[in-house]
Scaffold this motif. Structure first.
Motif, short mmCIF file in Angstrom:
data_model
loop_
_atom_site.label_atom_id
_atom_site.label_comp_id
_atom_site.label_asym_id
_atom_site.label_seq_id
_atom_site.Cartn_x
_atom_site.Cartn_y
_atom_site.Cartn_z
N PHE A 121 0.84 -1.21 0.00
CA PHE A 121 0.00 0.00 0.00
C PHE A 121 0.87 1.26 0.00
CE2 PHE A 121 -3.38 -2.60 2.44
CZ PHE A 121 -4.05 -2.95 1.27
N ASP A 144 7.18 -0.12 6.72
CA ASP A 144 6.85 -1.17 7.69
C ASP A 144 8.07 -1.49 8.56
OD1 ASP A 144 5.30 -2.99 9.04
OD2 ASP A 144 4.89 -4.26 7.31
N MET A 195 -4.28 3.89 8.69
CA MET A 195 -3.09 3.14 9.07
C MET A 195 -2.58 3.51 10.47
SD MET A 195 -1.13 0.96 8.02
CE MET A 195 -0.32 0.59 9.52
N LEU A 207 -2.66 0.70 13.40
CA LEU A 207 -1.57 0.72 14.39
C LEU A 207 -2.11 0.73 15.81
CD1 LEU A 207 1.58 1.17 13.86
CD2 LEU A 207 1.19 3.46 14.74
N ILE A 219 3.26 -9.33 19.64
CA ILE A 219 3.89 -10.20 18.64
C ILE A 219 5.16 -9.54 18.13
CG2 ILE A 219 1.75 -11.28 17.87
CD1 ILE A 219 1.52 -9.25 15.63
N PHE A 267 -0.87 -13.40 17.81
CA PHE A 267 -1.50 -13.07 16.54
C PHE A 267 -3.02 -13.25 16.55
CE2 PHE A 267 -3.31 -15.35 12.91
CZ PHE A 267 -3.59 -14.24 12.12
N GLN A 284 -6.01 -10.32 16.06
CA GLN A 284 -6.96 -10.34 14.94
C GLN A 284 -8.39 -10.42 15.46
OE1 GLN A 284 -5.97 -10.46 11.33
NE2 GLN A 284 -8.08 -9.78 11.23
FE1 N7H Z 1 0.13 -4.53 10.52
N1 N7H Z 1 0.20 -1.90 6.51
O1 N7H Z 1 1.09 -1.60 5.77
O2 N7H Z 1 -0.95 -1.48 6.37
N2 N7H Z 1 1.10 -2.85 9.99
N3 N7H Z 1 -0.34 -4.88 8.58
N4 N7H Z 1 -0.72 -6.31 11.04
N5 N7H Z 1 0.71 -4.26 12.44
C1 N7H Z 1 1.82 -2.04 10.82
O3 N7H Z 1 4.77 0.47 12.91
C2 N7H Z 1 -0.09 -4.08 7.51
C3 N7H Z 1 -1.36 -7.17 10.21
C4 N7H Z 1 0.44 -5.10 13.50
O4 N7H Z 1 3.30 -1.57 17.84
C5 N7H Z 1 2.36 -0.94 10.08
O5 N7H Z 1 6.19 -0.96 12.05
C6 N7H Z 1 -0.54 -4.73 6.29
C7 N7H Z 1 -1.97 -8.23 10.96
C8 N7H Z 1 1.08 -4.61 14.70
O6 N7H Z 1 2.26 0.25 17.26
C9 N7H Z 1 1.98 -1.10 8.79
C10 N7H Z 1 -1.07 -5.92 6.68
C11 N7H Z 1 -1.68 -7.98 12.28
C12 N7H Z 1 1.74 -3.45 14.34
C13 N7H Z 1 1.16 -2.30 8.73
C14 N7H Z 1 -0.95 -6.01 8.11
C15 N7H Z 1 -0.87 -6.79 12.30
C16 N7H Z 1 1.49 -3.25 12.91
C17 N7H Z 1 3.17 0.23 10.64
C18 N7H Z 1 -1.71 -7.00 5.87
C19 N7H Z 1 -2.06 -8.75 13.51
C20 N7H Z 1 2.58 -2.56 15.26
C21 N7H Z 1 4.64 -0.05 10.60
C22 N7H Z 1 -1.54 -7.13 4.58
C23 N7H Z 1 -3.13 -9.48 13.62
C24 N7H Z 1 1.71 -1.70 16.12
C25 N7H Z 1 5.24 -0.19 11.97
C26 N7H Z 1 2.50 -0.93 17.15
C27 N7H Z 1 1.99 -2.20 12.18
C28 N7H Z 1 0.47 -2.79 7.61
C29 N7H Z 1 -1.40 -7.06 8.83
C30 N7H Z 1 -0.36 -6.22 13.46
C31 N7H Z 1 2.39 -0.14 7.68
C32 N7H Z 1 -0.46 -4.22 4.87
C33 N7H Z 1 -2.77 -9.39 10.37
C34 N7H Z 1 1.04 -5.25 16.08
#
Ligand code: N7H
Length: 450
Positions: free
Chosen positions: A163, A167, A254, A306, A324, A368, A372
């Protein structure tokens, strides 16, 4: 102290390479496999210690993890103390994860996946050379059931997922392992490694110590549809251009700007300097002076991905059980001109793109799966808010495994937090996955190998 030569490298710090192959296999000859595992494969397995410094990193890093079916195939009958792992991800599919099974790659719903090799390097040629080496050593004792080639995006998009968002910024700091950056929560090692302090399960087989459960997911991203949605529903800040208003909506869904800057610190305009500063880019917790954290969404929406997946000071006391380590990598090619012109993802399977999503935790139901089910898919989390936040606009479903559920987050418009922006499509589609156990090197040597 922690034995970093015994812990597989992907768990605590990630492979740190631009290409990563996930090679899923079936064990067809258990005795042969076990005899080759110790002598042949173990020397190729990359421990944490080797990944810590650039000059000790191998050309191709190798890790291996096993499903419950894989352990069964090896004749390991011990109960690892994790029912999600024991039952497999398919058992979580609808009610817990909210997936539609019809979107799953059939292989993930089948019984053939015994394990996965993670092979990471700078080039696909290197990865394939190491894969051949592994296959030669295993001498026909495994067969390939599926593979997914992960790769960092090209050029300036390196480090960003499909997107467009940077990350890999927020991962937890770990007691006894890492020095926290400002804002980084420090968590018990036992949340990520079995048998270490803070592992919620007290009695596990001794050989599982310093292993970790890996949740793997192939998460397709519908990028042209996501971009079109942002344009069609752009916010209406009079000081911003139409493009900036579209960008603002994406950042608020996001919780970070594409640069990685957190919207909690810079709510209306991006700040690339802040984004690039590790001393500041994680130093926020959704509180502000003179600000009611339970009602005020002017900085970060309650529903932002986030914030949903790590509410920080939005929960009192701050959560210390549901965390996680993320170690995923994008897969698939860039959006083609034809796809962007049509605003639709191609149905050509070779053009599928998304995230090869990988997380590590010592307890899948607390890690995880918890994030979710109870946070992302729960429209009322975080609770006690004036307006229900809605499900996670990036990854949330209604938890019933239904097609195209509409998702109704509030708070996305900083000027009117009660305004609901209906999201009537899924930008992330789960193509399935499996739960694995990533054992320590000594467990491979002494328990899994013959
Ligand atoms: Fe996510 N994205 O690009 O939209 N995620 N994530 N995620 N995610 C995070 O802070 C993304 C998914 C977590 O500690 C960032 O490092 C995408 C699942 C957690 O503040 C971005 C998908 C699950 C965090 C994305 C996806 C999570 C996090 C910011 C699927 C758990 C840290 C970058 C395609 C069930 C939160 C960063 C914190 C951050 C994206 C999936 C969890 C950009 C595209 C399925 C815990």
């Amino acid at each position: 102290g922690l034995n970093l030569t015994d812990i597989q490298g992907d768990i605590l710090i990630g492979m740190k390479k631009n290409k990563e192959l996930f090679f899923f296999f079936t064990i067809v000859n258990s005795t042969l496999f076990r005899s080759q595992l110790g002598s042949g494969i173990l020397p190729l397995i990359t421990p944490t210690s080797q990944l810590l410094a650039v000059d000790t990193q191998p050309t191709t890093a190798v890790n291996v993890a096993f499903s419950q079916r894989g352990l069964n195939a090896l004749g390991i009958t011990d109960d690892l103390g994790d029912s999600s792992f024991a039952n497999g991800q398919i058992d979580n599919v609808a009610t817990i994860l909210g997936d539609e099974t019809s979107n799953w790659e059939p292989v993930f719903a089948g019984s053939g996946i015994h394990g996965v090799f993670l092979l990471a390097s700078d080039t696909i040629d290197n990865v394939n050379a190491t894969l051949s080496q592994v296959q030669n050593l295993l001498n026909g004792s495994i067969t390939e059931v599926y593979s997914l080639q992960g790769q960092a995006r090209p050029g300036d998009e390196q480090g960003h997922e499909h997107f467009g968002f940077m990350d890999g910024i927020s991962n937890p700091a770990i007691t006894g392992f890492s020095t926290p950056l400002p804002g980084q929560q420090v968590l018990d090692l036992g949340l990520f490694l079995l048998g270490e302090s803070g592992d919620p399960v007290v009695s596990r087989p001794a050989w599982t110590k310093d292993g970790s459960f890996m949740a793997f997911r192939q998460l397709q991203q519908r990028v042209p549809e996501f971009n079109k949605f942002l344009v069609d529903n752009a916010l209406s800040n009079p000081n911003l251009t139409a493009d900036q208003n579209a960008e603002l909506l994406g950042a608020r869904m996001m919780g970070r700007w594409k640069s990685g800057a957190p919207v909690d610190l810079t709510p209306i305009v991006d700040d690339p300097v802040l984004a690039a500063d590790p001393q500041r880019n994680n130093d926020f917790n959704y509180t502000h002076s003179g600000f009611d954290i339970d009602t005020d969404q002017t900085h970060c929406p309650f529903s932002a991905h986030l914030r949903k997946t790590n509410p920080r000071a939005g929960l009192t006391p701050e959560d210390t059980a549901n965390h996680i380590i993320r170690a995923g990598i994008p897969y698939g090619p860039e959006v083609t001109d034809a796809e962007s012109a049509a605003n639709v993802s191609s149905t050509d399977p070779t053009l599928e793109r998304g995230l090869a999503f990988v997380t590590y935790q010592s307890d899948i139901a607390n890690g995880f799966a918890f994030l979710q089910q109870f946070w992302a898919n729960n429209a009322n989390f975080p609770g006690a808010k004036a307006t229900p936040p809605g499900v996670d606009p990036i990854i949330g479903t209604d938890g019933l495994g239904q097609a195209d559920v509409s998702r109704n987050p509030s708070g996305l418009d900083p000027n009117d937090s009660t305004k609901i922006i209906t999201i009537d499509q899924d930008f992330v589609v789960s193509r399935g996955g499996e739960y694995f156990f990533s054992p320590s090197l000594s467990a491979i040597q002494n328990t899994l190998a013959l």
